[in-house]
Design a protein around this motif. Structure first.
Motif, mmCIF file in Angstrom:
data_model
loop_
_atom_site.group_PDB
_atom_site.id
_atom_site.type_symbol
_atom_site.label_atom_id
_atom_site.label_comp_id
_atom_site.label_asym_id
_atom_site.label_seq_id
_atom_site.Cartn_x
_atom_site.Cartn_y
_atom_site.Cartn_z
ATOM 1 N N HIS A 78 10.848 -80.699 17.109
ATOM 2 C CA HIS A 78 12.133 -80.134 16.687
ATOM 3 C C HIS A 78 13.140 -81.203 16.274
ATOM 4 O O HIS A 78 14.299 -80.884 15.998
ATOM 5 N N GLY A 79 12.726 -82.470 16.248
ATOM 6 C CA GLY A 79 13.628 -83.538 15.855
ATOM 7 C C GLY A 79 14.390 -84.163 17.002
ATOM 8 O O GLY A 79 15.240 -85.031 16.780
ATOM 9 N N ASN A 80 14.100 -83.760 18.240
ATOM 10 C CA ASN A 80 14.745 -84.385 19.399
ATOM 11 C C ASN A 80 14.198 -85.798 19.595
ATOM 12 O O ASN A 80 12.988 -86.038 19.443
ATOM 13 N N ILE A 81 15.091 -86.733 19.933
ATOM 14 C CA ILE A 81 14.703 -88.142 20.046
ATOM 15 C C ILE A 81 13.984 -88.412 21.370
ATOM 16 O O ILE A 81 14.519 -88.146 22.442
ATOM 17 N N LEU A 82 12.793 -88.959 21.260
ATOM 18 C CA LEU A 82 12.018 -89.375 22.431
ATOM 19 C C LEU A 82 12.060 -90.885 22.626
ATOM 20 O O LEU A 82 11.971 -91.372 23.748
ATOM 21 N N ALA A 83 12.169 -91.625 21.534
ATOM 22 C CA ALA A 83 12.301 -93.090 21.590
ATOM 23 C C ALA A 83 13.199 -93.516 20.440
ATOM 24 O O ALA A 83 13.007 -93.088 19.304
ATOM 25 N N SER A 84 14.192 -94.359 20.749
ATOM 26 C CA SER A 84 15.133 -94.824 19.725
ATOM 27 C C SER A 84 15.482 -96.277 20.024
ATOM 28 O O SER A 84 14.729 -96.972 20.700
ATOM 29 N N ASN A 85 16.632 -96.723 19.550
ATOM 30 C CA ASN A 85 17.062 -98.105 19.747
ATOM 31 C C ASN A 85 18.545 -98.142 20.103
ATOM 32 O O ASN A 85 19.301 -97.237 19.733
ATOM 33 N N HIS A 86 18.957 -99.174 20.824
ATOM 34 C CA HIS A 86 20.377 -99.413 21.043
ATOM 35 C C HIS A 86 20.637 -100.917 21.008
ATOM 36 O O HIS A 86 19.714 -101.731 21.055
ATOM 37 N N LEU A 87 21.924 -101.276 20.879
ATOM 38 C CA LEU A 87 22.290 -102.677 20.718
ATOM 39 C C LEU A 87 22.294 -103.390 22.062
ATOM 40 O O LEU A 87 22.914 -102.924 23.019
ATOM 41 N N THR A 88 21.598 -104.509 22.119
ATOM 42 C CA THR A 88 21.557 -105.332 23.333
ATOM 43 C C THR A 88 21.706 -106.801 22.930
ATOM 44 O O THR A 88 21.787 -107.131 21.749
ATOM 45 N N ARG A 89 21.765 -107.674 23.938
ATOM 46 C CA ARG A 89 21.874 -109.118 23.692
ATOM 47 C C ARG A 89 20.556 -109.806 24.033
ATOM 48 O O ARG A 89 19.895 -109.449 25.011
ATOM 49 N N SER A 90 20.223 -110.800 23.208
ATOM 50 C CA SER A 90 19.021 -111.599 23.457
ATOM 51 C C SER A 90 19.381 -113.079 23.409
ATOM 52 O O SER A 90 20.325 -113.478 22.715
ATOM 53 N N VAL A 91 18.637 -113.890 24.163
ATOM 54 C CA VAL A 91 18.866 -115.336 24.204
ATOM 55 C C VAL A 91 17.838 -116.033 23.318
ATOM 56 O O VAL A 91 16.626 -115.829 23.472
ATOM 57 N N TYR A 92 18.340 -116.859 22.390
ATOM 58 C CA TYR A 92 17.493 -117.633 21.495
ATOM 59 C C TYR A 92 17.732 -119.117 21.729
ATOM 60 O O TYR A 92 18.841 -119.531 22.088
ATOM 61 N N LEU A 93 16.722 -119.927 21.475
ATOM 62 C CA LEU A 93 16.833 -121.386 21.513
ATOM 63 C C LEU A 93 16.429 -121.938 20.150
ATOM 64 O O LEU A 93 15.431 -121.501 19.561
ATOM 65 N N TRP A 94 17.218 -122.905 19.654
ATOM 66 C CA TRP A 94 16.889 -123.591 18.405
ATOM 67 C C TRP A 94 16.149 -124.878 18.752
ATOM 68 O O TRP A 94 16.742 -125.837 19.252
ATOM 69 N N PRO A 95 14.852 -124.958 18.517
ATOM 70 C CA PRO A 95 14.039 -126.094 18.983
ATOM 71 C C PRO A 95 14.536 -127.461 18.524
ATOM 72 O O PRO A 95 14.412 -128.444 19.255
ATOM 73 N N ARG A 96 15.104 -127.579 17.323
ATOM 74 C CA ARG A 96 15.475 -128.882 16.777
ATOM 75 C C ARG A 96 16.701 -129.497 17.447
ATOM 76 O O ARG A 96 16.991 -130.673 17.238
ATOM 77 N N GLU A 97 17.408 -128.708 18.225
ATOM 78 C CA GLU A 97 18.667 -129.190 18.788
ATOM 79 C C GLU A 97 18.474 -130.173 19.935
ATOM 80 O O GLU A 97 19.407 -130.860 20.343
ATOM 81 N N GLN A 98 17.271 -130.203 20.520
ATOM 82 C CA GLN A 98 17.010 -131.128 21.607
ATOM 83 C C GLN A 98 15.595 -131.686 21.464
ATOM 84 O O GLN A 98 14.739 -131.087 20.796
ATOM 85 N N SER A 99 15.373 -132.807 22.134
ATOM 86 C CA SER A 99 14.025 -133.376 22.168
ATOM 87 C C SER A 99 13.185 -132.591 23.178
ATOM 88 O O SER A 99 13.725 -131.880 24.032
ATOM 89 N N PRO A 100 11.863 -132.722 23.102
ATOM 90 C CA PRO A 100 11.009 -132.027 24.076
ATOM 91 C C PRO A 100 11.382 -132.332 25.524
ATOM 92 O O PRO A 100 11.401 -131.425 26.371
ATOM 93 N N GLN A 101 11.696 -133.585 25.824
ATOM 94 C CA GLN A 101 12.058 -133.945 27.193
ATOM 95 C C GLN A 101 13.386 -133.304 27.591
ATOM 96 O O GLN A 101 13.551 -132.831 28.728
ATOM 97 N N GLU A 102 14.328 -133.310 26.671
ATOM 98 C CA GLU A 102 15.622 -132.675 26.963
ATOM 99 C C GLU A 102 15.452 -131.175 27.184
ATOM 100 O O GLU A 102 16.101 -130.597 28.065
ATOM 101 N N TRP A 103 14.582 -130.547 26.392
ATOM 102 C CA TRP A 103 14.370 -129.108 26.569
ATOM 103 C C TRP A 103 13.751 -128.796 27.928
ATOM 104 O O TRP A 103 14.045 -127.741 28.514
ATOM 105 N N LYS A 104 12.908 -129.672 28.438
ATOM 106 C CA LYS A 104 12.325 -129.435 29.763
ATOM 107 C C LYS A 104 13.411 -129.389 30.829
ATOM 108 O O LYS A 104 13.395 -128.537 31.729
ATOM 109 N N ALA A 105 14.362 -130.294 30.722
ATOM 110 C CA ALA A 105 15.470 -130.300 31.684
ATOM 111 C C ALA A 105 16.344 -129.057 31.502
ATOM 112 O O ALA A 105 16.779 -128.430 32.481
ATOM 113 N N THR A 106 16.607 -128.694 30.246
ATOM 114 C CA THR A 106 17.424 -127.502 29.974
ATOM 115 C C THR A 106 16.714 -126.246 30.462
ATOM 116 O O THR A 106 17.336 -125.336 31.024
ATOM 117 N N ALA A 107 15.399 -126.197 30.244
ATOM 118 C CA ALA A 107 14.613 -125.028 30.677
ATOM 119 C C ALA A 107 14.697 -124.829 32.180
ATOM 120 O O ALA A 107 14.733 -123.699 32.672
#
Length: 601
Positions: A78-107
């Motif tokens: 009948h068109g009733n919604i069973l699964a949809s979407n809503h706005l949420t926040r997600s965390v992203y990391l930009w790999p180039r901003e730190q060295s691998p060793q620095e990212w380990k400490a940040t992680a």
């Protein structure tokens, strides 16, 4: 004397002048060497490494930001919604901003805040590569408190960005969870199989979310932005908008589904409702269930273990159960389709029969001489023992398959997980599966749906739908676009009209005067059905009920199984009655026909 002094003075002066000259030469050489090194380094920077540094400068100034696509909605009929979407926040990391060793400490720092292990964060960065120009999502569904903490400590996490994006949402919680399934980030295998998928794309992991993922997933977009040294966006340089996934409409009726799940309650079991003419699944409830919203965020190992231990992922509508006396519909059909019996046949039903030195009892005292109608109405065991012995297990198995049990319906078309087929024992299959010979007692127990016989609730619904629609086996399906297509066209079984008529008479009598009299009430049109009570060794019996309604011009078929519920007429039939009531009264307030106005057969 004066002359000697003058000569000595001039000698001393000459020595000092020579020393100053040597020092000047050394300084000049040092300066020249330094300038040479400087010029050489400058030349290296300008001529050799210049392009690299210019590239890094541009990389630090311009970012390519992924724009996730919203998954398509999943709707009921009948068109009733069973699964949809809503706005949420997600965390992203930009790999180039730190060295691998620095990212380990940040992680390590982020792990304590985000409740994600350091190893998991580093592994995601490793997989993306530290030279990747695309960000890596490490957390979805970020809560407000964590968002505030990250904002307050932003200087500690160069290369971290919180972005708003569309996230899956199931507005009805547990409703239809076994059908809808759940989602999660694409695995490495998913990415290898689908080169178009970007890292972090959300895909279906179970149910319709998985089987219809290609239609639901959509296509990600990209945003090219200029940023400053602090990582703040200055302006938009270009954009390719994401394309949302397509909506999927199911055959489910949300209200019937909700009612079926509510009626099962905390009992383990299943309920299935089918359109008797098309095979469209109107409801498929399985209990216990789960909330697919859990999987839109991070699932902890303890949560996963608990869900597994509780058996919540098992779709009991697709699991085999001993069908008990509901299977007498198959045995009656096999008998009437043989040359051993005809619609008017009558058999004497004693308290028990003896086969191979063993007594097989009636569930009460014998009923005397009765025919197929009354044998179904009162669920006589000794009547169907005799029918089974007369026609044999292979014939019972043949007609069981024709009616929908044991592999004759296409489970792949449903697109669900973990489905099984029923089992119809014969001497050959028993020897093959169990390595044991067949005994006459096996035929006796098979005739009443005990022993080795197994049928799923979905198969039982197909069985009774086939009787209801006049003998065509329907193909269950969940996608609305599949209804009335060649792949779901009902298949004629070859059951004679006289057989259909006699079995229908018996199933109507079950409600009018037999083991499901509680459904013979004014709030319902007359329906037809068959109770079943399947014995379970060491435990309370399973309760079963199969039905169709109305008795005249049937529209829907129902199968209900309540594990360890006891008698079918007590635990399962009332659930079917409530589902009938919901179906017949919810739509347009249709007038309930009096059962007296309906013809049997």
């Amino acid at each position: 004397m004066a002359s000697g002094i003058s000569i000595a003075s001039r000698s001393e002066t000459a020595k000092r002048a020579m020393a100053r000259s040597r020092r000047a030469i050394i300084v000049m050489l040092a300066i020249t060497s330094f300038m040479g090194v400087y010029v050489a380094r400058l030349a290296q920077l300008q001529l050799i490494e210049g392009p690299q540094y210019r590239e890094q400068a541009n990389e630090n100034r311009i970012r390519l930001v992924p724009l996730p696509a919203a998954r398509g909605n999943i709707l009921d009929r009948h068109g009733n919604i069973l699964a949809s979407n809503h706005l949420t926040r997600s965390v992203y990391l930009w790999p180039r901003e730190q060295s691998p060793q620095e990212w380990k400490a940040t992680a390590a720092k982020l792990a304590a805040i985000l409740e994600v292990s350091q190893t998991e964060i580093v592994q995601k960065l490793d997989r993306a590569g530290y030279r990747s120009s695309m960000p890596v999502r490490i957390v979805r569904m970020l809560d407000l408190d964590t968002f505030v903490e990250l904002a307050e400590r932003s200087q500690e996490f160069p290369g971290l960005e919180v972005r708003g994006e569309s996230s899956r949402f199931y507005p009805n919680g547990n409703l239809a969870a076994h059908i809808l399934g759940y989602i999660g980030e694409a695995t490495e295998k998913d990415l290898q199989n689908n080169p178009d998928y970007p890292l972090g794309v959300i895909v279906g992991k179970m149910g319709v979310e998985r089987s219809s993922n290609e239609q639901l997933v959509g296509k990600w977009g990209q945003l090219l932005v200029e940023i400053n040294a602090a990582g703040e966006e200055l302006r938009e340089l270009g954009k390719r908008p994401p394309s949302s996934g397509n909506a999927i409409r199911l055959t489910l009726d949300q209200q019937l589904q909700k009612q079926a799940e509510s009626l099962l309650g905390k009992n383990k079991g299943a309920a299935v409702v089918l359109d008797v003419n098309t095979g469209a699944v109107l409801a498929m409830a399985s209990s216990p269930s789960f909330d697919p919203n859990i999987f839109t965020g991070k699932v902890t190992s303890s949560q996963w273990q608990r869900l597994q231990a509780e058996g919540t992922f098992v779709n009991r509508a697709l699991q085999g159960y001993p069908p008990g006396s509901t299977f007498k519909i198959v045995t009656a059909t096999a008998g009437l389709e043989s040359d051993q019996f005809f619609p008017g046949s009558v058999l004497y039903t004693p308290d028990y029969i003896t086969v191979g030195g063993l007594r097989f009892y009636e569930h009460s005292s014998g009923y005397g001489y009765i025919g197929f109608r009354d044998a179904l109405a009162f669920s006589s065991n000794t009547f169907f023992y005799q029918v089974g012995l007369a026609v044999g297990a292979p014939e019972i198995a043949k007609w069981g398959r024709k009616l929908g049990i044991g592999g004759s319906i296409n489970l792949d078309l449903l697109g669900l997980d973990g489905g099984t087929e029923g089992f119809l024992p014969t001497p050959q299959s028993k020897q093959r599966e169990y390595g044991e010979p067949w005994y006459a007692g096996d035929t006796v127990t098979t005739a009443i749906g005990q022993g080795l016989v197994l049928a799923t609730p979905l198969e039982l619904a197909v069985m009774v739908a086939t009787i209801a629609n006049g003998g065509a086996r329907v193909q269950p399906h969940l996608l609305a676009r599949q209804t009335n297509t060649p792949q779901t066209k009902p298949i004629p079984t070859g059951v004679a009209p006289s057989t259909i008529s006699k079995v229908r008479q018996g199933l109507v009598a079950v409600v009018e005067e037999g083991t499901a009299r509680s459904l013979n009430r004014d709030s319902l049109p007359l329906t037809a059905g068959k109770t079943g009570t399947a014995e379970v060794v060491g435990k309370k019996s399973h309760a079963l009920y199969v039905a169709y309604g109305p008795a005249k011009n049937p529209e829907i078929a129902i199968a209900v199984v309540v594990e360890n519920g006891g008698y079918g007429g007590v635990a399962a039939a009332p659930i079917a009655g409530q589902l009938f009531e919901t179906y017949f009264t919810r739509k347009d307030g249709r007038k309930i026909e009096s059962s007296a106005s309906l013809e049997q057969g």
